[in-house]
Design a protein around this motif. Structure first.
Motif, PDB file in Angstrom:
ATOM      1  N   ALA A 187       0.684  -1.300  -0.131  1.00 15.88           N
ATOM      2  CA  ALA A 187       0.133  -0.081  -0.123  1.00 15.88           C
ATOM      3  C   ALA A 187       0.381   1.336   0.199  1.00 15.88           C
ATOM      4  O   ALA A 187       0.204   2.292  -0.349  1.00 15.88           O
ATOM      5  N   ARG A 217      -8.132  -1.403  -9.030  1.00 14.98           N
ATOM      6  CA  ARG A 217      -7.669  -1.901  -7.068  1.00 14.98           C
ATOM      7  C   ARG A 217      -9.082  -2.584  -7.201  1.00 14.98           C
ATOM      8  O   ARG A 217      -9.706  -2.251  -7.546  1.00 14.98           O
ATOM      9  N   THR A 235      -7.878  -5.523  -0.611  1.00 16.46           N
ATOM     10  CA  THR A 235      -7.015  -5.119   0.316  1.00 16.46           C
ATOM     11  C   THR A 235      -6.573  -6.340   1.592  1.00 16.46           C
ATOM     12  O   THR A 235      -8.166  -7.050   1.732  1.00 16.46           O
ATOM     13  N   ASP A 239      -0.110  -3.046   4.727  1.00 15.50           N
ATOM     14  CA  ASP A 239      -1.078  -3.282   3.321  1.00 15.50           C
ATOM     15  C   ASP A 239      -0.917  -3.978   2.652  1.00 15.50           C
ATOM     16  O   ASP A 239      -0.016  -3.073   1.653  1.00 15.50           O
ATOM     17  N   VAL A 269      -2.138  -4.273  -0.757  1.00 12.83           N
ATOM     18  CA  VAL A 269      -3.649  -3.790  -2.145  1.00 12.83           C
ATOM     19  C   VAL A 269      -3.507  -4.693  -3.040  1.00 12.83           C
ATOM     20  O   VAL A 269      -2.898  -5.135  -3.673  1.00 12.83           O
TER      21      VAL A 269
END
Length: 184
Positions: free
Chosen positions: A129, A145, A148, A161, A163
């Motif tokens: 991320a 996207r 997550t 995180d 993605v």
């Protein structure tokens, strides 16, 4: 080289470039971007390359074609799952190639190959991320996207995180180097 734009081309993954690939992989920026904490020896990388060349993954050397002679600057990889016609995407660029749009071009060419030659229906990737430049480059190439994975990675020693992003064949619009070759 197999497919190209004015600034970037994809060619074969080459055993004689193993030391170059290894040098890129040892770059601290790449180690941070992959979330890997330890470098690898050239000997281990050479052994790994032999296995990669025997495997079923699709690998390309990325070339910068803005010079008189094309220069290798990175690698793209598709890790296919043939049973569902999808693949994971991985890109690695040497430090000298970053920030010049070559990653976006190489990603777009790899997607072009995935959708028009390999007939995949979807390609996906994971990106840490905090790597906002990477996320934007993937979006410019056609990824969206998709979700997550919370606290799944590390960025500069801190938990972060990941993605999830995907690109669908049905959404892949715009110019196609593959189609242009076939029309040629």
């Amino acid at each position: 080289m197999w497919i190209a734009t004015e600034t970037c081309a994809l060619g074969p993954y080459q055993p004689d470039l193993v030391e170059t690939y290894w040098r890129w992989e040892q770059d601290p920026g790449l180690l941070v971007g992959y979330g890997r904490q330890s470098p690898q020896t050239l000997e281990a990388r050479t052994e790994g390359m032999a296995a990669q060349l025997r495997g079923s993954n699709i690998r390309f050397t990325v070339y910068d074609t803005t010079k008189d002679t094309p220069v290798p600057v990175g690698v793209t990889t598709l890790l296919p799952d043939d049973s569902v016609r999808t693949a994971e995407y991985i890109v690695m660029l040497g430090p000298e190639a970053r920030g010049r749009g070559l990653g976006t071009q190489a990603t777009r060419l790899t997607l072009d190959y995935a959708f028009h030659i390999t007939n995949l229906r979807m390609v996906w990737l994971k990106v840490l991320a905090p790597n906002t430049a990477g996320i934007h480059a993937y979006e410019r190439a056609g990824f969206q996207r998709a979700g997550t994975l919370r606290q799944a990675g590390y960025w500069l020693g801190e938990v972060c995180d990941e993605v999830l992003m995907d690109a669908l064949a049905t959404d892949f619009t715009g110019p196609s180097a593959i189609k242009n070759l076939l029309r040629g």
